[in-house]
Scaffold this active site. Structure first.
Site, PDB file in Angstrom:
ATOM      1  N   GLY A  92       0.866  -1.334   0.015  1.00  0.00           N
ATOM      2  CA  GLY A  92      -0.051  -0.026  -0.035  1.00  0.00           C
ATOM      3  C   GLY A  92       0.997   1.284   0.050  1.00  0.00           C
ATOM      4  N   ASP A  93       1.707   1.313   0.895  1.00  0.00           N
ATOM      5  CA  ASP A  93       2.676   2.368   0.882  1.00  0.00           C
ATOM      6  C   ASP A  93       3.536   2.505  -0.361  1.00  0.00           C
ATOM      7  OD1 ASP A  93       2.566   3.481   3.902  1.00  0.00           O
ATOM      8  OD2 ASP A  93       3.060   1.263   4.225  1.00  0.00           O
TER       9      ASP A  93
END
Length: 401
Positions: A171-172
């Protein structure tokens, strides 16, 4: 210097705020291609990424990768004097990267509106859990939450078990990629207008954007995509298959032509004409039987033997690599995807190479992340802002830097 010798983003100055993953990874990507990335850390608090993950001799092994090519300075943004110094830096910069909870920069009197008055061309890349607007904007949001609410975790894993995570902080990473793309787009647009703008990236939106057709699947066809393990429903063969030496290979041979080549590789060309497997739809309907037949074949040989045969026949396939497999692979070596960078303490430090590969002006890793907070204070504050030695000492005494 010839133009080909210059890195593509040379002359672009980036101020990197924030910690851990999404913001700093954006800075790393820009730095790989020549941007001068100035990482700003608090003078009284160490960035947790410095000791994040595995360590060797007390040194975090992620930090040199995430912070490569960056200059390190210290500055206390929580006090007015530090905020005024930051504004001086903004006047001489092109991009600000920050990944604080929305409202933090505003509380520090460092909103985009304030900073764009100082430098109308400034671009502010803002990454947060839910973006700068909307009812959730004030919520804390880590990558794991973005993966969950972006839909990725719901479809990851096996149907008889709870949702699972991907083995990295995807996600990051996705948010950082979008923040980088947005920053480059804003730089390009600035050439036309002369004005900067905000690049607003939300973790959950970065994940959601790669979720293929899950929304029309639901709204138009009434189908909710579920966890399916290693298969894609209706797509066969596309799975992992055990081999004689106790490992697995992954294979994708669902196209008609590729399946014919797989049938030949297996020594059973008649499978391609069998009504149960002759078409894409038929293979999807008879997936379990087909996967069983393929695995009965792969189990008769080692992974390397099976992959050699499949490669000769042009069937997409590969070993499921561990880190050990990666470092031994000749393709990684040929493409310089593992590079050694001189580390001041650990010596030769292996890290991922640069992606993408540019044919004429490729990126470069000049140095790993600085082991000393504020290593470049003199260079930036004296060289860029023309501060005197006396002023630097005074700022240090007051813990401004």
């Amino acid at each position: 210097m010839k133009s080909e010798d210059r890195l593509p983003l040379e002359g672009i100055r980036v101020l990197e705020l924030g910690t851990l993953l999404a913001g700093p990874f954006t800075g790393r990507l820009l730095g790989d291609f020549g941007a001068e990335v100035v990482k700003i850390e608090a003078p009284d608090k160490e960035d947790p990424m410095r000791i994040w993950g595995k360590q060797k001799d007390g040194h975090g092994l992620w930090w040199p990768i995430q912070s490569r090519n960056k200059k390190s300075i210290t500055l206390n943004l929580r006090v007015e004097e530090g905020q005024e110094i930051f504004k001086e830096l903004v006047e001489k910069s092109d991009i600000i990267i920050e990944n604080f909870r929305p409202g933090t920069m505003e509380r520090w009197n460092l909103s985009y509106e304030v900073l764009s008055e100082i430098n109308p061309g400034i671009i502010m890349a803002r990454t947060s859990g839910f973006g700068q607007t909307g009812p959730y904007k004030g919520r804390a949001g880590f990558g794991s939450v973005g993966e969950a609410m972006g839909g990725l975790r719901y479809v990851t894993g096996f149907p008889d078990r709870p949702p699972t995570r991907v083995g990295i902080s995807i996600g990051d990473t996705l948010a950082a990629l979008y923040a980088t793309i947005g920053s480059l787009i804003a730089l390009q647009e600035r050439q036309r207008s002369g004005k900067g703008q905000v690049v607003d990236t939300a973790l959950y939106e970065a994940v959601f954007s790669v979720m293929e057709s899950v929304i029309p699947d639901y709204l138009l066809a009434g189908h909710v995509r579920e966890r399916t393990g290693n298969i894609l429903p209706g797509i066969a063969p596309s799975n992992i298959y055990a081999t004689k030496d106790g490992t697995y290979i992954v294979m994708g041979a669902n196209a008609d032509g590729v399946f014919r080549r797989l049938a030949e590789a297996m020594g059973t060309p008649e499978l391609a004409a069998d009504s149960k497997f002759a078409t894409h739809a038929a293979r999807g309907q008879n997936m379990k039987e087909l996967d069983f037949r393929i695995e009965q074949w792969t189990k008769t040989m080692s992974a390397s033997e099976a992959l050699e045969i499949l490669a000769e026949k042009g069937v997409p396939s590969g070993l499921i690599y561990s880190a050990k497999d990666i470092v031994q692979d000749p393709q990684y070596k040929a493409r310089e995807m593992i590079i050694d960078v001189d580390h001041p303490v650990l010596g030769k430090f292996p890290m991922p190479g640069i992606v993408p590969k540019l044919g004429r002006t490729p990126g470069k890793v000049k140095h790993p992340g600085s082991e000393v907070r504020g290593k470049h204070n003199q260079e930036i504050y004296k060289g860029l802002l023309d501060y005197s030695e006396e002023k630097l000492h005074e700022l240090m005494k007051k813990t401004i830097i």
